[in-house]
Design a protein around this motif. Structure first.
Motif, mmCIF file in Angstrom:
data_model
loop_
_atom_site.group_PDB
_atom_site.id
_atom_site.type_symbol
_atom_site.label_atom_id
_atom_site.label_comp_id
_atom_site.label_asym_id
_atom_site.label_seq_id
_atom_site.Cartn_x
_atom_site.Cartn_y
_atom_site.Cartn_z
ATOM 1 N N TYR A 1 0.835 -1.202 0.000
ATOM 2 C CA TYR A 1 0.000 0.000 0.000
ATOM 3 C C TYR A 1 0.872 1.255 0.000
ATOM 4 N N SER A 2 1.890 1.271 0.843
ATOM 5 C CA SER A 2 2.781 2.436 0.930
ATOM 6 C C SER A 2 3.521 2.668 -0.377
ATOM 7 N N PHE A 3 3.939 1.581 -1.010
ATOM 8 C CA PHE A 3 4.630 1.699 -2.305
ATOM 9 C C PHE A 3 3.724 2.361 -3.338
ATOM 10 N N ILE A 4 2.483 1.877 -3.435
ATOM 11 C CA ILE A 4 1.538 2.437 -4.412
ATOM 12 C C ILE A 4 1.256 3.901 -4.093
ATOM 13 N N PHE A 5 0.995 4.187 -2.801
ATOM 14 C CA PHE A 5 0.662 5.557 -2.406
ATOM 15 C C PHE A 5 1.820 6.513 -2.698
ATOM 16 N N SER A 6 3.049 6.037 -2.536
ATOM 17 C CA SER A 6 4.209 6.899 -2.784
ATOM 18 C C SER A 6 4.296 7.323 -4.245
ATOM 19 N N LYS A 7 3.662 6.562 -5.136
ATOM 20 C CA LYS A 7 3.687 6.882 -6.563
ATOM 21 C C LYS A 7 2.493 7.739 -6.982
ATOM 22 N N VAL A 8 1.300 7.403 -6.483
ATOM 23 C CA VAL A 8 0.093 8.087 -6.966
ATOM 24 C C VAL A 8 -0.360 9.213 -6.046
ATOM 25 N N MET A 9 0.000 9.132 -4.764
ATOM 26 C CA MET A 9 -0.285 10.191 -3.777
ATOM 27 C C MET A 9 -1.774 10.504 -3.625
ATOM 28 N N GLU A 10 -2.622 9.526 -3.896
ATOM 29 C CA GLU A 10 -4.061 9.688 -3.707
ATOM 30 C C GLU A 10 -4.602 8.425 -3.062
ATOM 31 N N LYS A 11 -5.315 8.592 -1.945
ATOM 32 C CA LYS A 11 -5.796 7.440 -1.187
ATOM 33 C C LYS A 11 -6.760 6.572 -1.998
#
Length: 198
Positions: free
Chosen positions: A33-43
């Motif tokens: 989850y953190s990896f994905i969020f670090s790229k897209v920056m949208e919950k």
């Protein structure tokens, strides 16, 4: 990381122990989850990609397509990475009308049967038939699961949009999607149906 334990959990899950996958998801969900969020920056986008990642994991494991025993986390991270790339690619393009879900490079294709536009006529006919078969299989699901799956796969709505359209929480929509995939897989297995074009 206990890769040996991961391989045992994968084996148990493939053999029908659904809770084994829950253990794996719980073990790695914050990293993924953190990896994905670090790229897209949208919950909301992160939650969609995270869910799609594990939908593909489920279908690949149950379809016998997993052959990287002992390397579960890197494999899942690669899926998440590819889906994140697909997200950015799709946002740079004008929306197009498609009968089914799938990315232009065929990297993310939840049922692994859609291809590009220059394939031969015979393959297109076969894939159209598979698409029809899949749509029929979806009608065998309970109404609430069928609705969520159709909105996600065929209409390509986000889980936030699905929640709003169906009047439920995002978590409920995610749960219905998960059970829809599990039940759809059971229907496919019970009827010995193959949804792949080589």
């Amino acid at each position: 990381m206990n890769y040996e334990k991961d391989s045992l959990l994968i084996r148990d899950y493939i053999n029908g122990n659904e809770s084994a996958l829950e253990i794996l998801i719980d073990k790695y969900k914050s990293r993924i989850y953190s990896f994905i969020f670090s790229k897209v920056m949208e919950k909301d986008v992160t939650e969609d990609i995270f869910q799609d990642t594990f939908i593909k994991v489920i279908l690949t494991l149950k379809g016998g397509g997993y052959n990287e025993e002992g390397k579960f986390l890197p494999w899942v991270m690669r899926i998440a990475h590819n889906l994140t790339i697909d997200y950015f690619r799709s946002n740079k393009k004008m929306p197009t009308v498609r009968e089914s879900s799938g990315s232009s490079d065929d990297e993310y294709n939840i049922f692994d049967f859609l291809g590009n536009s220059d394939e031969c006529s015979e393959t297109k006919i076969i894939k159209n038939q598979i698409d029809q078969d899949l749509r029929y299989l979806v009608t065998q699901l309970p109404d609430d699961q069928r609705e969520v799956l159709e909105l996600r796969i065929f209409k390509e709505l986000s889980f936030k949009e699905i929640a709003e359209e169906t009047g439920v929480s995002i978590n409920t929509a995610l749960g219905r999607m998960r059970y829809a995939i599990i039940n759809l897989r059971k229907v496919i297995e019970n009827n010995n149906i193959i949804l792949t074009v080589d």
